[in-house]
Design a protein around this motif. Structure first.
Motif, mmCIF file in Angstrom:
data_model
loop_
_atom_site.group_PDB
_atom_site.id
_atom_site.type_symbol
_atom_site.label_atom_id
_atom_site.label_comp_id
_atom_site.label_asym_id
_atom_site.label_seq_id
_atom_site.Cartn_x
_atom_site.Cartn_y
_atom_site.Cartn_z
ATOM 1 N N SER A 131 2.566 1.747 -3.369
ATOM 2 C CA SER A 131 1.642 2.042 -4.472
ATOM 3 C C SER A 131 1.257 3.510 -4.523
ATOM 4 O O SER A 131 1.020 4.062 -5.607
ATOM 5 C CB SER A 131 0.387 1.182 -4.340
ATOM 6 N N VAL B 186 -6.761 0.311 -3.278
ATOM 7 C CA VAL B 186 -6.424 -0.939 -2.595
ATOM 8 C C VAL B 186 -7.284 -1.058 -1.343
ATOM 9 O O VAL B 186 -7.421 -0.097 -0.578
ATOM 10 C CB VAL B 186 -4.929 -0.988 -2.198
ATOM 11 N N THR C 273 -7.740 -0.033 5.186
ATOM 12 C CA THR C 273 -7.358 -1.279 5.845
ATOM 13 C C THR C 273 -8.256 -1.488 7.047
ATOM 14 O O THR C 273 -8.424 -0.579 7.871
ATOM 15 C CB THR C 273 -5.890 -1.251 6.295
ATOM 16 N N SER D 267 -6.510 4.012 -0.221
ATOM 17 C CA SER D 267 -6.678 2.665 0.317
ATOM 18 C C SER D 267 -7.452 2.712 1.622
ATOM 19 O O SER D 267 -7.624 3.768 2.234
ATOM 20 C CB SER D 267 -5.318 2.017 0.572
ATOM 21 N N VAL E 70 0.834 -1.201 0.000
ATOM 22 C CA VAL E 70 0.000 0.000 0.000
ATOM 23 C C VAL E 70 0.870 1.253 0.000
ATOM 24 O O VAL E 70 0.627 2.205 -0.757
ATOM 25 C CB VAL E 70 -0.942 -0.015 1.216
#
Length: 476
Positions: free
Chosen positions: A53, A116, A59, A57, A50
């Protein structure tokens, strides 16, 4: 220390992300199921991806046994607090179903740019929801897969993660699987700056766990590492096993008793394990069920003698979870001593017992290395590497290579794991005398050996591998 030892796995995740970026598939999204035992670095790996990238994102990490309503609220909160373009859609939301929570997640994802999503310990979330895998599948098919997203489903329960993608499960064929194993002996050697037998000592002690291995100073002798680790109740070596066990088994569970009998007391047979439990012999049916569950979880392995004849009644059990092998044998018994600042007592016990313990613990590692090396060493058809023993363990053969389980025996060998003395001719003579008891062995069966110090000149072996040779199995 920087990110070490996961180049292959990180490269695979980056390739999957490249597919999302390219938009070259009918489905814009890609799902990857990342599984591995606890403490092997799964969360660290996906966090590294992550970070590298630079993409928006989110999580979310599930908690085992947490109330479903609480977990769904926390998932919505994680989405709301993320840098996803549509994060505000989840702000103040209190989804009451997994479908609703995942739909909020999908709504927050960008339609025209990659992102992501990491759902960590996904089995713990799904097991709390009746039909949870089906809900995940429906939202993936209808919404998530239509967005350019890399969905990472991460889990430590290997059996549950494998079950998630079984042919009879809703999420079957919808994701790529990535298995994260502990660091290999070669990777531990790289992290610790050690070679030969010392590298294997480091591997056995750390279990290949990155968090433990990164505390090993480059070139540091094992004794110094142990002295420093056992002097602190918060060192990675001390806490690793506790965290693995507490996450999956209660302190007084039957599974903990069985693991202590196998890993702490060295029991390998069913009857030995049965009699070694605290409070008296275990019920046979309960022990059978517990061993089956531990094998399914990949915490315990069961071995059978390898030869041209099957011998399922002569099974032996061992700790398969590398994070627990050394910990159960030496660290768990020393926890009280560590707490009262007496690491010297634990170190003395390790000094007395390590060589004998290592001689047994290294055998599965040696067999794994030879399984990799043998095709290039003139034994191309050897597809199974194990050992052989009788019920009384007399004789016991360290190495047997065969063309499949119960197939023709292609080699037999001995392992003498010592640094200073090479394998002796007398030991090879003893191997030859004992090997004739192995079904399928003849006078023409090649004899091989493994010894960190090599073999005496002129000893009649077809091959002998040193510790450095074995490290090469993971460097090829």
């Amino acid at each position: 220390m920087g990110f070490v030892g996961r180049a292959r796995e990180l490269g695979e995740l980056e390739r999957q992300l490249a597919v999302v970026r390219s938009g070259s598939r009918a489905d814009a999204g890609v799902a990857v199921l990342v599984r591995g035992r606890r403490r092997v670095g799964k969360s660290r790996l996906v966090a590294e991806l992550v970070e590298r990238s630079g993409l928006p994102s989110v999580t979310f990490q599930a908690a085992r046994g947490a109330p479903v309503a609480q977990e769904l609220a926390l998932l919505a909160e994680a989405v709301a607090d993320s840098d996803l373009p549509g994060a505000d859609v989840a702000r103040g939301s209190t989804p009451t179903t997994l479908t609703a929570a995942l739909t909020l997640l999908a709504a927050a994802l960008p339609d025209d740019a990659p992102s992501v999503v990491v759902l960590d310990e996904i089995p713990w979330l799904l097991e709390q929801v009746d039909g949870g895998a089906g809900e995940l599948q429906r939202v993936w098919d209808a919404r998530l897969s239509r967005k350019p997203v890399l969905l990472l489903l991460v889990g430590s329960d290997l059996a549950m993660m494998e079950r998630l993608t079984a042919p009879d499960q809703p999420f079957y064929a919808r994701g790529t699987e990535l298995v994260l194993d502990p660091l290999s002996p070669a990777e531990v050697a790289e992290m610790t700056g050690l070679g030969g037998g010392a590298a294997f000592d480091a591997y056995l002690i750390t279990g290949g766990l990155p968090l433990v291995a990164q505390e090993w100073e480059p070139g540091e002798p094992a004794a110094d590492f142990l002295r420093a680790s056992l002097a602190s109740s918060t060192s990675a070596l001390v806490v690793s096993g506790t965290r693995v066990l507490d996450a999956e088994f209660g302190e007084v569970s039957l599974a903990r008793q069985v693991l202590t009998a196998i890993g702490g007391r060295g029991e390998r047979t069913f009857s030995g394990i049965q009699g070694a439990a605290r409070g008296g012999p275990l019920n046979a049916a309960s022990l059978t069920a517990t061993l089956r569950a531990l094998v399914d979880k990949r915490v315990v392995a069961v071995d059978e003698p390898l030869s041209s004849t099957s011998a399922p009644r002569n099974r032996r059990y061992r700790i398969a979870d590398s994070a627990l092998r050394f910990w159960l044998a030496f660290v768990e018994p020393a926890l009280g001593e560590v707490d009262r600042a007496r690491p010297d007592l634990a170190l003395s016990r390790i000094d007395r017992g390590f060589a004998a313990w290592r001689g047994r613990a290294v055998e599965p590692v040696v067999r794994a290395a030879l399984h990799r090396l043998l095709p290039g060493a003139g034994f191309a058809d050897v597809s199974a590497v194990g050992g052989w023993w009788t019920r009384s363990n007399v004789p016991e053969i360290d190495l047997v290579g065969a063309a499949g389980a119960s197939g023709p025996v292609r080699l037999v060998g001995t392992v003498k794991w010592r640094a200073g003395t090479p394998l002796r001719a007398t030991e090879v003579d003893a191997l030859a005398a004992d090997a004739v008891a192995v079904p399928g062995v003849t006078a023409a069966t090649p004899l091989v050996g493994v010894c960190p110090a090599g073999v005496e000149p002129g000893t009649p072996l077809a091959a002998c591998w040193t510790a450095d040779d074995l490290l090469g199995a993971w460097r090829a």
